[in-house]
Write an enzyme that holds these catalytic residues in place. Sequence first.
Site, PDB file in Angstrom:
ATOM      1  N   GLU A 102       0.811  -1.149   0.057  1.00  0.00           N
ATOM      2  CA  GLU A 102       0.016  -0.017  -0.059  1.00  0.00           C
ATOM      3  C   GLU A 102       0.855   1.060   0.066  1.00  0.00           C
ATOM      4  O   GLU A 102       2.007   1.252   0.747  1.00  0.00           O
ATOM      5  CB  GLU A 102      -0.965  -0.142   1.402  1.00  0.00           C
ATOM      6  CG  GLU A 102      -2.127  -1.002   1.407  1.00  0.00           C
ATOM      7  CD  GLU A 102      -2.756  -0.616   2.806  1.00  0.00           C
ATOM      8  OE1 GLU A 102      -2.650   0.413   3.399  1.00  0.00           O
ATOM      9  OE2 GLU A 102      -3.467  -1.584   3.160  1.00  0.00           O
ATOM     10  N   GLU A 117     -13.387   5.664  -0.055  1.00  0.00           N
ATOM     11  CA  GLU A 117     -14.296   4.894   0.832  1.00  0.00           C
ATOM     12  C   GLU A 117     -14.926   5.602   1.739  1.00  0.00           C
ATOM     13  O   GLU A 117     -14.477   5.992   2.616  1.00  0.00           O
ATOM     14  CB  GLU A 117     -13.284   3.607   1.338  1.00  0.00           C
ATOM     15  CG  GLU A 117     -12.707   2.834   0.197  1.00  0.00           C
ATOM     16  CD  GLU A 117     -11.846   1.884   0.691  1.00  0.00           C
ATOM     17  OE1 GLU A 117     -12.170   0.783   1.216  1.00  0.00           O
ATOM     18  OE2 GLU A 117     -10.771   1.908   0.415  1.00  0.00           O
ATOM     19  N   LYS A 128     -14.893   4.663   5.609  1.00  0.00           N
ATOM     20  CA  LYS A 128     -13.677   4.619   6.449  1.00  0.00           C
ATOM     21  C   LYS A 128     -13.285   5.533   7.680  1.00  0.00           C
ATOM     22  O   LYS A 128     -14.088   6.586   7.417  1.00  0.00           O
ATOM     23  CB  LYS A 128     -12.380   4.571   5.490  1.00  0.00           C
ATOM     24  CG  LYS A 128     -12.194   3.281   4.607  1.00  0.00           C
ATOM     25  CD  LYS A 128     -10.935   2.984   4.024  1.00  0.00           C
ATOM     26  CE  LYS A 128      -9.746   2.530   5.191  1.00  0.00           C
ATOM     27  NZ  LYS A 128      -8.574   2.210   4.783  1.00  0.00           N
ATOM     28  N   GLU A 133      -9.148   9.422   5.543  1.00  0.00           N
ATOM     29  CA  GLU A 133      -9.133   7.948   5.332  1.00  0.00           C
ATOM     30  C   GLU A 133     -10.085   7.574   4.092  1.00  0.00           C
ATOM     31  O   GLU A 133     -10.301   6.657   3.583  1.00  0.00           O
ATOM     32  CB  GLU A 133      -9.483   7.114   6.686  1.00  0.00           C
ATOM     33  CG  GLU A 133      -8.377   7.197   7.615  1.00  0.00           C
ATOM     34  CD  GLU A 133      -7.169   6.379   7.150  1.00  0.00           C
ATOM     35  OE1 GLU A 133      -7.484   5.232   6.295  1.00  0.00           O
ATOM     36  OE2 GLU A 133      -6.214   6.403   7.886  1.00  0.00           O
TER      37      GLU A 133
END
Length: 341
Positions: free
Chosen positions: A266, A315, A318, A324
Amino acid sequence: MAFMLMLFVLLSGLEMLPVLGIFNATAAQSIGVCYGQVANNLPPAQEVIDLFKANGIGKMRIYNPNIPIIEALKGSTIELSVGVPNEVIQSFATNAAAATAWVQTNILTYANVVNFRYIVVGNEIMPGDAAAQFIAPAMQNIYNALAAAKLQRQIKVSTAIQLGLLASSYPPSSGQFSLAASVYINPILSFLVTNNAPLLVNLYTYFSYIGNTKEISIDYALFTSPGTVVKDGKYEYQNLFDASLDAVYAALHKAGAPNLEVVISESGWPSEGGVAATIDNANKYYTNLIKHVQNGTPKRPKKPLETYLFAMFDENQKGPAETEKHFGLFSPTKQPKYQQN
């Protein structure tokens, strides 16, 4: 459709087709994208697979064995890394039959039609987490299930760690795992060396930067520093990514695994929601990262580094930090967030 690193070509005067113009053949082979699903507004799996294909993305990482995604990948050349969720690791370590059943259901059932690359046993588990002591035995039980099907050389078993396991990372040559981390990472490293599998590392210069903005410049974090920032013996560092990864390499050397391959599982930069989280900064980071990882690091130069961008989509579920939610290369409507600089 578009991607931040694409050229567009006109076919038959009708429609624009995305092409990964910035990638040479080597780059295309080494870059993947994480497909996180902590959201309630993402496109159906088949549309996501089509988006990967349309943008020439040849590697995908998912965090659990999502069967609709695996089904949609049937017959595709996309290489898939599948996560074993943290919460089931203990059961797989203490019950070999459970690990075997998981492999049978989620991997072996599709092994002839899906191109599996890694099984990732846990993500960013820290020494104090309940699952820490169970990672290595769980990896072994999953490996045994693959070996029984003669797939242990084709599909590698590993785990994904974060930089928080290092007790020291500056200068890079001082990199070493903390005493607490060593207790559980050493059996993992032994397993990886024995089975010729890489260690997966989640590496975010963004979090290092926002944690120490007084001493770390944003240019150093974004690969845009005009010259050497850190000199460490014979090695010179112009960006934080190289310095962080070479600290991991130094830690591996001290832990008795000096030649262990590392995959960046990641890496990304948020486009909004916090300090330095802007479209421009994120675009710079992803663009420069893709170019940079083809060249290795000062400690291990001239070797393309397999790297997974985080993440395919924003997302919306998150957290807790607002950033996030904003690491996506695409919005959930499949619109690209970035264009080539």
